[in-house]
Design a protein around this motif. Structure first.
Motif: not given
Length: 81
Positions: A2, A7, A44-45, A49
Motif C-alpha cells: 500500500h 498510501f 492516498h498521497d 508513491v
C-alpha cells in the motif's frame, strides 16, 4: 504494497478481540502483535508513491469512526489532516 502505491498511515486503532473476524487464527498471525494487529487507517498521497511503510506509524485513536474521519480529512502533499 500500500505504501508503494502512495498510501500513508494517518491513524491506528488497537486490536479488540470483540471485533475479530469469525475464525480468526491468532497463532497464524502471531508475528503481528501476538495475532492482534492494529487496524491501520491510510490515505492516498500521490507525493508518496513508491514510499515505504514504517510499522507503528500513525497516531493511535480510541474509536474506529475517528480513524475513518482522519483518513478522509487527510490533505495530500502534507503530513496534516
Amino acid at each position: 504494497m500500500h505504501a508503494d502505491a502512495g498510501f500513508v498511515p494517518v491513524a491506528r486503532l488497537a486490536w479488540n478481540d470483540d471485533y475479530a473476524p469469525d475464525g480468526w487464527d491468532y497463532q497464524l498471525f502471531d508475528t503481528f502483535n501476538g495475532g492482534r494487529p492494529d487496524v491501520v487507517f491510510m490515505a492516498h498521497d500521490p507525493d508518496h508513491v513508491g514510499g515505504m511503510y514504517t510499522p507503528g506509524t500513525g497516531e493511535y485513536v480510541d474509536d474506529y469512526d475517528i480513524g475513518i474521519a482522519r483518513a478522509q480529512a487527510y490533505q495530500p502533499g502534507t503530513s496534516k489532516i
